[in-house]
Write an enzyme that holds these catalytic residues in place. Structure first.
Site: not given
Ligand code: OXD
Ligand code: MN
Length: 579
Positions: A67, A195, A204, A224, A246, A248, A273, A363
């Site tokens: 991002r 992306y 998002k 989130h 993000s 974590c 998420d 990813r």
């Protein structure tokens, strides 16, 4: 008469000049056709179909791997409404500037019209969006990540109430890359990036930035957060929503497998998420608006997350991972012994290479329904009742393993004062402590001062609001070794959270909140010495005094948009610390 959707598609095609327009129906046949076309165009590569049936590798432009928060804007009419937490552009200026980039941007390409539902198809809390894109990778990814195609068109009918997302790869140049949100028009424009976080607009852009704005107006929360149900040996299931920045470990926590020592416990995955939470009856109830997981690959293995390893074994896309000579996806941390491989940019790689085989933000995109721990309630139209909210960051020092807020307003303050070390999920320096309230700094679509006020108000909207906790799995020794084993063992911390929720365990009242008493977190069978546990649960008075000063400074930027309650919470903390 054309429907509002047809009119918009028409207008967009006239502006972007695609060679063809394809309306996605979301069928298997359509998916397979798009995959075949991408294989032929070498934008997708087949992985070993015996070991990974239906799995493919995509390599993105090396300039387009995460991002890009500095190129992400909220284009509200008033700058103040975007707040200091967002980049802002006036809507007219944004449309002028970026509209020019869209002019003719789809020339020679197919324009895919991708209708999608965020949330279970028959949930009153779900929303319809439509993404127009010239990327077939986006179209197939949206089929994994959302309920896409005919179901969404049927739900929409001829209504004009849907989130409009326009996406073009443009020329992929970061100089001409913009991710714009027009919250008052429920519209998203994204150009110059393929992306996931920039290009799969349901995620998002819609489910967090636009939805957070709608949630403020309508009295709910778009967050989130992962959602899990923890079932105890007694059969009682308690649902927890947890916010972490993000990369974590949200996906790992959402799919936690209880270690052998925690017999009789089960963790059920509802989402990894995003959570949409609404007042319903006495409680907040949450749905997961997504249908898939877009997770970070490096570090994922059969020890850290066996459930996701089983999930990604079929029908999944891998982006920017390495690949072994026999076509298996590979990333750092997958196995102890790295093989020879082709790296994420398609270059030969050996374990001796200086660079990484997989990009640190590589990813997997995988269907949620394939997850062995998926909750029987994950598509429940009414969502699941949330009993606890957990805020967690990545902090080497200061923040204890777990503690609880005194009440709802103090819990909001604990969320608002979260800070975390940055990760590779966004293009910026990694490992810097930054304040990231509720893990929403990159995703809150409006002024965070107002957002704190909205959170404060939500506590009063239900008779039985969730209890609020802070956690930190990431404390390290001066030598940099993790003090807490993490992963499956985090269940031991969730058990304390659950016992607190149900009023089954006492706690020590300290200036920062309620801390577990020694012995109240089960450490049988793990190698955490009593003095390490004391350190993990210690309240560092001097450290918190300094932190309170940092909080005050951070809050200043919100000026008169900062609720006085947040200022008061900070002052009370300082007073309790004796400062
Ligand atoms: C994500 C992120 O992809 O937070 O979920 O970056
Ligand atoms: Mn995320």
């Amino acid at each position: 008469m054309p429907t509002p959707l047809e009119q918009w598609v028409d207008e967009t095609a006239r502006h972007t000049h695609p060679e063809k327009v394809h309306w996605c129906d979301g069928s298997e046949a359509e998916y397979e056709r798009l995959v075949r076309e991408m294989l032929a165009a070498r934008t997708l590569f087949e992985l070993n179909q015996r070991a990974y049936p239906g799995c493919y590798l995509h390599r993105s432009d090396p300039n387009d791997v995460a991002r890009t928060e500095h190129l992400t804007f909220v284009c509200s009419r008033q700058k103040q409404d975007a707040g200091p937490n967002n980049n802002w552009m006036a809507p007219a200026e944004a449309k002028e500037k970026v509209g020019t980039l869209f002019a003719g941007s789809m020339k020679g390409r197919t324009m895919y019209v991708v209708p999608y539902v965020m949330g279970p198809v028959d949930s009153p809390y779900s929303q319809v969006g439509v993404e127009i894109t010239d990327s077939p990778y986006v179209a197939v990814s949206m089929r994994i990540m959302t309920r896409m195609g005919r179901v969404a068109r049927e739900r929409l009918g001829d209504s004009d109430y849907f989130v409009k997302g326009l996406h073009s790869l443009g020329d992929l140049s970061p100089e001409r890359r913009f991710i714009l949100h027009f919250p008052e028009e429920r519209t998203i424009w994204s150009i110059g990036s393929g992306y996931g976080g920039n290009a799969l607009l349901g995620k998002k852009c819609h489910a967090l930035r636009i939805a957070s704005w709608m949630a403020r107006d309508e009295g709910w929360l778009a967050e989130h957060m992962l959602i899990v149900g923890v079932e105890e040996p007694s059969g009682r299931t308690t649902y927890i929503a947890a916010a972490f920045p993000s990369a974590c470990g949200k996906t790992n926590l959402a799919m936690l497998i209880p270690p052998a020592s925690q017999k009789g416990y089960k963790v059920w995955t509802v989402g990894d998420d995003i959570a949409w939470m609404r007042p319903a009856g006495a409680q907040l109830r949450a749905i997961n608006p997504e249908a898939g997981f877009f997770g970070v690959a490096p570090g994922t293995n059969s020890k850290t997350n066996p459930n996701v390893m089983a999930t990604i074994r079929k029908n999944s896309l891998f982006t920017n991972v390495g690949v072994t000579p026999d076509g298996m996806p590979w990333w750092e941390g997958l196995e102890d012994t790295p093989p020879e491989a082709i790296d994420w940019q398609g270059r030969p790689w050996t374990p001796k290479s200086e660079s990484k085989a997989a990009h640190p933000n590589s990813r997997f995109t995988t269907p949620a329904r394939q997850c062995p721990s998926i909750s029987p309630e994950w598509e429940s139209p009414q969502g699941v009742p949330i009993s606890a909210i957990v805020f967690g960051g990545r902090r080497a020092t200061l923040v204890p393993l777990v503690f609880q807020s005194f009440d709802w307003p103090h819990g909001v303050f604990l969320g608002a004062t979260m800070a975390s070390e940055t990760t590779a999920a966004a293009t910026s320096k990694v490992g810097i402590v930054r304040r990231d309230p509720m893990a929403m700094l990159p995703f809150c679509g409006y002024n965070m001062g107002d957002y704190f006020g909205h959170w404060l108000g939500m506590g009063g909207r239900v008779a039985d609001p969730p209890k609020i906790f802070r956690v930190n799995w990431f404390r390290t020794s001066p030598e940099g070794k993790y003090l807490w084993p993490g992963f499956g063992e985090n269940l031991r911390v969730l058990r304390w959270v659950i016992a607190r929720v149900h009023g089954e365990v006492d706690a020590d009242e300290t200036p920062i909140g309620y801390l577990p008493r020694p012995g109240d977190i089960d450490t049988r069978g793990i190698d955490v010495a009593p003095d390490v546990m004391r350190e993990l649960l210690a309240m560092d008075r001097a450290g918190w005094r300094a932190a309170a000063g940092g909080q005050r400074e951070f809050f200043q930027q919100f000026g008169d948009r900062l609720p006085s309650e947040i200022r008061k919470q900070n002052e009370q903390l300082v007073r309790r610390l004796g400062g």
